[in-house]
Each structure stands twice: as C-alpha cells, then as structure tokens.
Motif scaffolding. Structure first.
Motif, PDB file in Angstrom:
ATOM      1  N   ALA A   3       0.383  15.297   2.614  1.00  0.00           N
ATOM      2  CA  ALA A   3      -0.750  15.586   1.730  1.00  0.00           C
ATOM      3  C   ALA A   3      -2.004  14.872   2.224  1.00  0.00           C
ATOM      4  O   ALA A   3      -1.920  13.814   2.863  1.00  0.00           O
ATOM      5  N   LYS A   4      -3.139  15.448   1.941  1.00  0.00           N
ATOM      6  CA  LYS A   4      -4.403  14.848   2.327  1.00  0.00           C
ATOM      7  C   LYS A   4      -4.600  13.544   1.553  1.00  0.00           C
ATOM      8  O   LYS A   4      -4.377  13.490   0.351  1.00  0.00           O
ATOM      9  N   ARG A   5      -5.001  12.513   2.272  1.00  0.00           N
ATOM     10  CA  ARG A   5      -5.207  11.214   1.644  1.00  0.00           C
ATOM     11  C   ARG A   5      -6.462  11.224   0.792  1.00  0.00           C
ATOM     12  O   ARG A   5      -7.438  11.883   1.113  1.00  0.00           O
ATOM     13  N   HIS A  24      -6.276  -4.883   6.048  1.00  0.00           N
ATOM     14  CA  HIS A  24      -6.161  -3.503   5.574  1.00  0.00           C
ATOM     15  C   HIS A  24      -6.938  -2.535   6.450  1.00  0.00           C
ATOM     16  O   HIS A  24      -8.075  -2.796   6.833  1.00  0.00           O
ATOM     17  N   HIS A  25      -6.292  -1.416   6.791  1.00  0.00           N
ATOM     18  CA  HIS A  25      -6.923  -0.338   7.553  1.00  0.00           C
ATOM     19  C   HIS A  25      -6.205   0.954   7.184  1.00  0.00           C
ATOM     20  O   HIS A  25      -5.191   0.932   6.473  1.00  0.00           O
ATOM     21  N   LEU A  29      -2.589   1.392   4.774  1.00  0.00           N
ATOM     22  CA  LEU A  29      -2.941   1.431   3.357  1.00  0.00           C
ATOM     23  C   LEU A  29      -2.564   2.773   2.747  1.00  0.00           C
ATOM     24  O   LEU A  29      -3.049   3.817   3.174  1.00  0.00           O
ATOM     25  N   THR A  30      -1.692   2.735   1.756  1.00  0.00           N
ATOM     26  CA  THR A  30      -1.308   3.960   1.056  1.00  0.00           C
ATOM     27  C   THR A  30      -2.308   4.246  -0.065  1.00  0.00           C
ATOM     28  O   THR A  30      -3.035   3.344  -0.502  1.00  0.00           O
ATOM     29  N   ALA A  33      -1.505   1.956  -3.023  1.00  0.00           N
ATOM     30  CA  ALA A  33      -1.989   0.587  -2.864  1.00  0.00           C
ATOM     31  C   ALA A  33      -3.511   0.531  -3.005  1.00  0.00           C
ATOM     32  O   ALA A  33      -4.047  -0.388  -3.632  1.00  0.00           O
ATOM     33  N   ALA A  34      -4.221   1.501  -2.443  1.00  0.00           N
ATOM     34  CA  ALA A  34      -5.676   1.532  -2.563  1.00  0.00           C
ATOM     35  C   ALA A  34      -6.096   1.623  -4.025  1.00  0.00           C
ATOM     36  O   ALA A  34      -7.003   0.912  -4.465  1.00  0.00           O
ATOM     37  N   ALA A  35      -5.441   2.470  -4.795  1.00  0.00           N
ATOM     38  CA  ALA A  35      -5.759   2.609  -6.215  1.00  0.00           C
ATOM     39  C   ALA A  35      -5.506   1.295  -6.953  1.00  0.00           C
ATOM     40  O   ALA A  35      -6.304   0.884  -7.808  1.00  0.00           O
TER      41      ALA A  35
END
Length: 54
Positions: A3-5, A24-25, A29-30, A33-35
């Motif tokens: 799926a598009k990130r 983080h890069h 980074l999922t 996790a970003a949310a």
C-alpha cells in the motif's frame, strides 16, 4: 502489492524525541510508528514532506 505510504520524511535521518539520536528515515519508519510519534510530538510535523488528510 504494498500500500502507498501515508508518511514521508524529508531526506536524511531525523530526531523525533528530544535528546534522542537521529535514527528515523523512510527505510525504518512505518506509518503506524509515524502516527504514534506525531500524536505525542507534534513539533516533528515539519520533518515530513506530506501528511495525510485528517
């Protein structure tokens, strides 16, 4: 097919939490996790190229 990130970081490594290393890069980074980080540290919004519509 992947799926598009939803979250894309600007190039390079970034620090999310004060006094933490810049680790983080986009490669590690999922979206989940970003949310999580954005909810707790809204100041990191500027590190992202594009944020999802909320």
């Amino acid at each position: 097919m992947r799926a598009k990130r939803q979250y894309l970081l600007k190039p390079g490594k970034h620090q999310f939490v004060p006094r933490s290393p810049a680790i983080h890069h986009n490669g590690n980074l999922t979206d989940e996790a970003a949310a999580w980080y954005l909810q707790r540290f809204p100041h990191i919004k500027a590190l992202f190229k594009r944020l999802p519509k909320q």
